[in-house]
Design an enzyme around this catalytic site. Structure first.
Site, PDB file in Angstrom:
ATOM      1  N   ASP A  33     -19.236   5.710  -7.412  1.00 29.67           N
ATOM      2  CA  ASP A  33     -19.871   4.398  -7.577  1.00 29.67           C
ATOM      3  C   ASP A  33     -20.363   3.915  -6.212  1.00 29.67           C
ATOM      4  O   ASP A  33     -19.649   4.017  -5.212  1.00 29.67           O
ATOM      5  CB  ASP A  33     -18.870   3.389  -8.164  1.00 29.67           C
ATOM      6  CG  ASP A  33     -19.554   2.154  -8.706  1.00 29.67           C
ATOM      7  OD1 ASP A  33     -19.492   1.921  -9.926  1.00 29.67           O
ATOM      8  OD2 ASP A  33     -20.171   1.396  -7.910  1.00 29.67           O
ATOM      9  N   ASP A  57     -23.875   7.206  -3.747  1.00 32.35           N
ATOM     10  CA  ASP A  57     -25.057   6.951  -4.580  1.00 32.35           C
ATOM     11  C   ASP A  57     -25.316   8.154  -5.486  1.00 32.35           C
ATOM     12  O   ASP A  57     -25.282   9.299  -5.011  1.00 32.35           O
ATOM     13  CB  ASP A  57     -26.248   6.748  -3.624  1.00 32.35           C
ATOM     14  CG  ASP A  57     -27.464   6.188  -4.321  1.00 32.35           C
ATOM     15  OD1 ASP A  57     -27.705   6.544  -5.489  1.00 32.35           O
ATOM     16  OD2 ASP A  57     -28.184   5.406  -3.669  1.00 32.35           O
ATOM     17  N   THR A 120     -28.768   2.525 -23.852  1.00 30.24           N
ATOM     18  CA  THR A 120     -28.791   1.215 -24.494  1.00 30.24           C
ATOM     19  C   THR A 120     -29.724   1.202 -25.697  1.00 30.24           C
ATOM     20  O   THR A 120     -30.685   1.979 -25.750  1.00 30.24           O
ATOM     21  CB  THR A 120     -29.255   0.165 -23.462  1.00 30.24           C
ATOM     22  OG1 THR A 120     -29.517  -1.076 -24.134  1.00 30.24           O
ATOM     23  CG2 THR A 120     -30.547   0.587 -22.757  1.00 30.24           C
ATOM     24  N   ASP A 121     -29.472   0.286 -26.620  1.00 28.11           N
ATOM     25  CA  ASP A 121     -30.393   0.121 -27.763  1.00 28.11           C
ATOM     26  C   ASP A 121     -31.717  -0.501 -27.332  1.00 28.11           C
ATOM     27  O   ASP A 121     -32.686  -0.493 -28.099  1.00 28.11           O
ATOM     28  CB  ASP A 121     -29.735  -0.716 -28.868  1.00 28.11           C
ATOM     29  CG  ASP A 121     -29.334  -2.121 -28.445  1.00 28.11           C
ATOM     30  OD1 ASP A 121     -29.495  -2.472 -27.254  1.00 28.11           O
ATOM     31  OD2 ASP A 121     -28.848  -2.878 -29.305  1.00 28.11           O
ATOM     32  N   GLU A 122     -31.778  -1.029 -26.098  1.00 26.57           N
ATOM     33  CA  GLU A 122     -33.026  -1.683 -25.656  1.00 26.57           C
ATOM     34  C   GLU A 122     -34.171  -0.698 -25.491  1.00 26.57           C
ATOM     35  O   GLU A 122     -35.328  -1.107 -25.387  1.00 26.57           O
ATOM     36  CB  GLU A 122     -32.795  -2.431 -24.346  1.00 26.57           C
ATOM     37  CG  GLU A 122     -31.767  -3.520 -24.492  1.00 26.57           C
ATOM     38  CD  GLU A 122     -31.778  -4.503 -23.343  1.00 26.57           C
ATOM     39  OE1 GLU A 122     -32.766  -4.543 -22.597  1.00 26.57           O
ATOM     40  OE2 GLU A 122     -30.785  -5.220 -23.199  1.00 26.57           O
ATOM     41  N   TYR A 146     -36.112  -2.905 -16.975  1.00 31.18           N
ATOM     42  CA  TYR A 146     -34.784  -2.305 -17.199  1.00 31.18           C
ATOM     43  C   TYR A 146     -34.841  -1.310 -18.346  1.00 31.18           C
ATOM     44  O   TYR A 146     -34.465  -0.134 -18.196  1.00 31.18           O
ATOM     45  CB  TYR A 146     -33.730  -3.393 -17.491  1.00 31.18           C
ATOM     46  CG  TYR A 146     -32.476  -2.832 -18.125  1.00 31.18           C
ATOM     47  CD1 TYR A 146     -31.634  -1.968 -17.429  1.00 31.18           C
ATOM     48  CD2 TYR A 146     -32.147  -3.138 -19.451  1.00 31.18           C
ATOM     49  CE1 TYR A 146     -30.495  -1.425 -18.023  1.00 31.18           C
ATOM     50  CE2 TYR A 146     -31.017  -2.601 -20.053  1.00 31.18           C
ATOM     51  CZ  TYR A 146     -30.196  -1.752 -19.335  1.00 31.18           C
ATOM     52  OH  TYR A 146     -29.074  -1.206 -19.928  1.00 31.18           O
ATOM     53  N   THR A 149     -36.868   1.853 -17.701  1.00 29.93           N
ATOM     54  CA  THR A 149     -36.233   2.874 -16.852  1.00 29.93           C
ATOM     55  C   THR A 149     -35.087   3.572 -17.595  1.00 29.93           C
ATOM     56  O   THR A 149     -34.850   4.759 -17.405  1.00 29.93           O
ATOM     57  CB  THR A 149     -35.725   2.292 -15.512  1.00 29.93           C
ATOM     58  OG1 THR A 149     -34.795   1.231 -15.774  1.00 29.93           O
ATOM     59  CG2 THR A 149     -36.869   1.781 -14.665  1.00 29.93           C
ATOM     60  N   LYS A 150     -34.378   2.847 -18.462  1.00 34.22           N
ATOM     61  CA  LYS A 150     -33.339   3.511 -19.267  1.00 34.22           C
ATOM     62  C   LYS A 150     -33.989   4.484 -20.246  1.00 34.22           C
ATOM     63  O   LYS A 150     -33.501   5.594 -20.450  1.00 34.22           O
ATOM     64  CB  LYS A 150     -32.493   2.473 -20.028  1.00 34.22           C
ATOM     65  CG  LYS A 150     -31.561   1.645 -19.175  1.00 34.22           C
ATOM     66  CD  LYS A 150     -30.497   2.451 -18.441  1.00 34.22           C
ATOM     67  CE  LYS A 150     -29.457   3.019 -19.371  1.00 34.22           C
ATOM     68  NZ  LYS A 150     -28.330   3.652 -18.592  1.00 34.22           N
ATOM     69  N   HIS A 272     -38.950 -11.775 -23.588  1.00 34.39           N
ATOM     70  CA  HIS A 272     -37.609 -11.791 -24.192  1.00 34.39           C
ATOM     71  C   HIS A 272     -37.575 -11.063 -25.542  1.00 34.39           C
ATOM     72  O   HIS A 272     -38.236 -11.478 -26.483  1.00 34.39           O
ATOM     73  CB  HIS A 272     -37.211 -13.264 -24.385  1.00 34.39           C
ATOM     74  CG  HIS A 272     -35.759 -13.489 -24.561  1.00 34.39           C
ATOM     75  ND1 HIS A 272     -35.200 -14.739 -24.474  1.00 34.39           N
ATOM     76  CD2 HIS A 272     -34.728 -12.651 -24.824  1.00 34.39           C
ATOM     77  CE1 HIS A 272     -33.904 -14.665 -24.666  1.00 34.39           C
ATOM     78  NE2 HIS A 272     -33.595 -13.393 -24.886  1.00 34.39           N
TER      79      HIS A 272
END
Ligand code: NAD
Ligand code: TDX
Length: 335
Positions: A33, A57, A120-122, A146, A149-150, A272
């Site tokens: 981390d 990193d 993530t679900d995003e 965000y 990039t995920k 949003h």
């Protein structure tokens, strides 16, 4: 089994490490981390003498290569994780979420190491109130830097599994809540505002819906995928916790015996996402996972108790976080 956990000093990673140490004494955990603003070594205090901690990193290829050569599996939590920060400055998201994941993939490819990617679900974008929930077949359509990039990192993982035979699995989870979550995030921000006698801050009218899951349920699912998931496959993780933000604020106000309208509407987040919802059928039927926190209200009450009892953990971050929201232009709306 030797396990390398990236991002193990963050919210979900630290809960994962503590759960793993408690439940699986046969697993030797190493945490990698970078201790960014979101990492906190104190979250690992209770297991400090039972794990190895490496500050570094995930984009440091030499370090990642060395640690990967000495492990049987990698569980990859490390990321820049906050949407609002990605709107203010997207660069660290590109660097850590994409370049960092690339560095890890190259290392696990070289050393033939099992890899689980926590996502993530995003990545699927958002839903209207009439849409069916996300499933593993939903096309990617991210909205924010965000989530973009995920999504990019997920695509890298899929390509490394397909093209190079990396033994990788992916999971896409909905919004987590529970202990040790940074006070920048919705639920801990409001709880700590209420502890301080301040008003909760709701973006816009608060009709957006999130599918809340307790962090321990997420982490049990990560273990199920790590042990029994099929290489190259994605699993959606969710616990049927759909609740709109206004309702969450009112549940928290009730926990503090405050009036249901004792909150501020503040500037909405640009772009949003309206609604996230998860269909976790594959995880439940193929891997036999079921959530243990069936009741969101009870889980939320336990989380409120944790923040009341652990002020020393979150207090050092509170003022700076609220200052950053002010500097980013957050204003109370006359609604
Ligand atoms: P967090 O921001 O609380 O923790 C992230 C951790 O990663 C921190 O300890 C930070 O120091 C570390 N880190 C950041 N950049 C690093 C780098 N370059 N090298 C090494 N370490 C680095 O995040 P979280 O909420 O615990 O999320 C963990 C993972 O789960 C992320 O991948 C996130 O996308 C995913 N996720 C989160 C949620 C949620 O609701 N929080 C839901 C679904 C998926
Ligand atoms: O003060 C606030 N007021 C408010 O109304 C904050 C911080 C947020 N909100 C709203 C925005 C969202 O609709 O609450 C909802 C939840 O916000 P966040 O906690 O910022 O979470 P979200 O943007 O939904 O993303 C989270 O879930 C998916 C995590 O931060 C991500 O890492 C994860 O991938």
């Amino acid at each position: 089994m030797r396990l390398l956990v990236t991002g193990g000093a963050g919210f979900i990673g630290a809960n994962f490490v503590r759960q793993t140490v408690a439940d699986r004494p046969d697993v030797r955990v190493t945490v990698l981390d970078a201790l960014t603003y979101a990492g906190n070594r104190e979250s690992l205090d209770s297991v400090a003498d039972r794990i190895e901690f490496v500050k570094g990193d995930i984009a440091d290829t030499a370090l990642v290569d060395e640690l990967t050569a000495e492990t049987d599996a990698v569980v990859h939590f490390a990321a820049e994780s906050h949407n609002d920060n990605s709107l203010a400055d997207p660069w660290p998201f590109v660097q850590t979420n994409i370049v960092g994941t690339f560095a890890l993939l190259q290392a696990v490819r070289r050393h033939g190491v099992r890899f689980h990617h926590v996502s993530t679900d995003e990545v699927f974008g958002d839903l209207t109130s009439d849409d069916p929930p996300f499933s593993e077949l939903t096309p990617y359509n991210p909205s924010s830097p965000y989530s973009a990039t995920k999504a990019s990192s997920d695509l890298l993982v899929r390509a490394w599994a397909r093209s190079f035979g990396v033994r990788a699995t992916l999971s896409n989870c909905s919004n987590n809540y529970g202990p040790y979550q940074h006070v920048e995030k919705f639920i801990p921000r409001q709880i700590t505002n209420l502890i301080d006698g301040q008003r909760p801050r709701l973006y816009g009218a608060g009709h957006q819906i999130r599918d809340w899951i307790h962090v321990d349920d997420h982490n049990h699912a990560v273990w199920a995928v790590l042990e029994r998931g099929a290489a190259g496959r994605s699993y959606l993780i969710g616990a049927d916790g759909e609740t709109d933000n206004l309702t969450v604020i009112r549940m928290l106000l009730a926990e503090f015996d405050r009036s249901p309208d004792d909150f501020d509407h503040v500037t909405d987040r640009p772009g949003h996402d309206q609604r996230y919802a998860i269909d976790a059928t594959r995880l439940r039927t193929e891997l036999g996972w079921t959530p243990r926190y069936a009741n969101f209200r009870d889980g939320l009450a336990a989380t409120v108790r944790w923040y009341r009892e652990n002020e020393a953990w979150w207090r050092p971050y509170k003022e700076h976080t609220e200052d950053a929201y002010r500097k980013a232009g957050e204003r109370v709306l006359p609604l």
